[in-house]
Scaffold this motif. Sequence first.
Motif, short mmCIF file in Angstrom:
data_model
loop_
_atom_site.label_atom_id
_atom_site.label_comp_id
_atom_site.label_asym_id
_atom_site.label_seq_id
_atom_site.Cartn_x
_atom_site.Cartn_y
_atom_site.Cartn_z
N ALA A 250 44.58 -20.11 -33.67
CA ALA A 250 43.92 -19.54 -32.51
C ALA A 250 43.76 -18.03 -32.67
O ALA A 250 44.70 -17.34 -33.02
CB ALA A 250 44.72 -19.85 -31.25
N GLY A 251 42.56 -17.55 -32.42
CA GLY A 251 42.23 -16.14 -32.60
C GLY A 251 41.22 -15.91 -33.71
O GLY A 251 40.44 -14.95 -33.66
N ALA A 252 41.18 -16.78 -34.70
CA ALA A 252 40.28 -16.58 -35.84
C ALA A 252 38.82 -16.81 -35.46
O ALA A 252 37.95 -16.00 -35.78
CB ALA A 252 40.67 -17.52 -36.98
N ARG B 39 40.70 -12.72 -26.14
CA ARG B 39 39.24 -12.79 -25.98
C ARG B 39 38.75 -11.78 -24.96
O ARG B 39 37.73 -11.11 -25.16
CB ARG B 39 38.83 -14.21 -25.58
CG ARG B 39 38.92 -15.23 -26.71
CD ARG B 39 38.54 -16.63 -26.24
NE ARG B 39 37.17 -16.71 -25.77
CZ ARG B 39 36.11 -16.91 -26.54
NH1 ARG B 39 36.26 -17.03 -27.86
NH2 ARG B 39 34.90 -16.99 -26.02
N ALA B 40 39.48 -11.67 -23.85
CA ALA B 40 39.08 -10.71 -22.82
C ALA B 40 39.10 -9.28 -23.36
O ALA B 40 38.22 -8.47 -23.02
CB ALA B 40 40.01 -10.83 -21.62
N PRO C 282 34.36 -14.42 -23.01
CA PRO C 282 34.82 -15.22 -21.87
C PRO C 282 35.95 -16.16 -22.29
O PRO C 282 36.13 -16.45 -23.48
CB PRO C 282 33.56 -16.00 -21.47
CG PRO C 282 32.78 -16.11 -22.74
CD PRO C 282 33.01 -14.83 -23.48
N PRO C 283 36.71 -16.67 -21.34
CA PRO C 283 37.83 -17.56 -21.67
C PRO C 283 37.34 -18.93 -22.13
O PRO C 283 36.20 -19.32 -21.89
CB PRO C 283 38.59 -17.67 -20.34
CG PRO C 283 37.56 -17.41 -19.29
CD PRO C 283 36.61 -16.40 -19.89
N VAL C 284 38.24 -19.65 -22.82
CA VAL C 284 37.97 -21.03 -23.22
C VAL C 284 38.96 -21.93 -22.49
O VAL C 284 40.10 -21.54 -22.21
CB VAL C 284 38.08 -21.23 -24.75
CG1 VAL C 284 37.05 -20.39 -25.47
CG2 VAL C 284 39.49 -20.89 -25.25
N ALA C 285 38.55 -23.16 -22.19
CA ALA C 285 39.38 -24.07 -21.41
C ALA C 285 40.27 -24.95 -22.29
O ALA C 285 41.41 -25.23 -21.95
CB ALA C 285 38.51 -24.95 -20.52
#
Length: 370
Positions: A108-110, A148-149, A154-157
């Motif tokens: 997560a983050g890539a 991300r912010a 925008p955020p992911v769910a």
Amino acid sequence: MRVVVLTWGSRGDVEPLAGLSVKLQEFGAEVVMCAPPDEEFGVLLERAGVPMVPLGPSVRSVVNNPKPPSKEDALKLAPELVAARFEVLTKIAADGCDAIVATGLLPAGARDVAEKVGARYLFASFHTVGAPAAFTNELYGDALNNGRAAIGLPPVADVREHVRTEQPLLAADPTLWPADSPEFLQVGAWTLPDHRPLPTDLEAFLDAGEPPVFVGFGSMAAHAPKDIARLTIEAARAHGRRVLLSRGWADIAAIDDQQDTFVIGEVNQQALFPRLATVIHHGGAGTTTTAAKAGVPQLVVPRIVDQPRWAARVAELGIGFAHQDPDPTVESLSEGLATTLAPETLARAREIAPSIDTDGATRTAKLLFS
């Protein structure tokens, strides 16, 4: 083309990605690899000729604790890794980046940095076993969306589906791990070619008698079965076989000074495995694939996550024995060796070997350059 590849995990996560990196370099790409700062990974990547950027804490510091990592440990580690990926990848991408290829512990983050800089993103896995979506969100959700912010996204769910993408790559041989979902694009196993000669003293031991039984649990220091050295040595001796012990992160050691046992450190398994009678191991993707390609029977004692399925597939193919009980005994290991040392198991392992696909790095490189 400038490609950033990254992982965080054991050698079984790092070495395949190094194999992909070498292949990408052969295709003309400039490659930078982000990997845990463990010393042995630095040595591996230096040998492969792949520039390394440290990412996150050392893996050994996490897995070598007396107790296996708890849920609380995971809840602490996950946000730390997410933050490290945002920080490290953003710095690298500032110098230009055409693609990011991510694997290992859920990266997560890539994808998010790739999205920000307009780079292509590929996610690959060495198996199809994953944590439930709800637990993944619990581990990574806040850290990912905060990151991300911070870069204006925008955020992911659903973190897991976001990281994996609509078509993740399955970097595994289809005979050993067939894709069980059409969403996966199976490219074959990524392999780092190893041309190192075996140590002279190891060669002498191999030449001094029948092929030995190999015992190695890699980086499974916190998960290796209790007394595994004694159990396997006694089981092998019951079959009149010599034993080759690989120390690994579990620091496996001989139990006496008899000449039928030899202890080794890190060596070229591609050269070693074809000279063995059986490989006893934990069922990691890399070891399972290397042993299958070598045509040597396997006795798999799986510990965590995907390993029970690798073990089951080895048994299903008739190329070894799956010891699914996590607490082996001399008797149970001897039973497994009765299967792996049988002529029909060796014949089947040699029959399967030529079909094992270890050229997935080439297919992945072509995919990136398409």
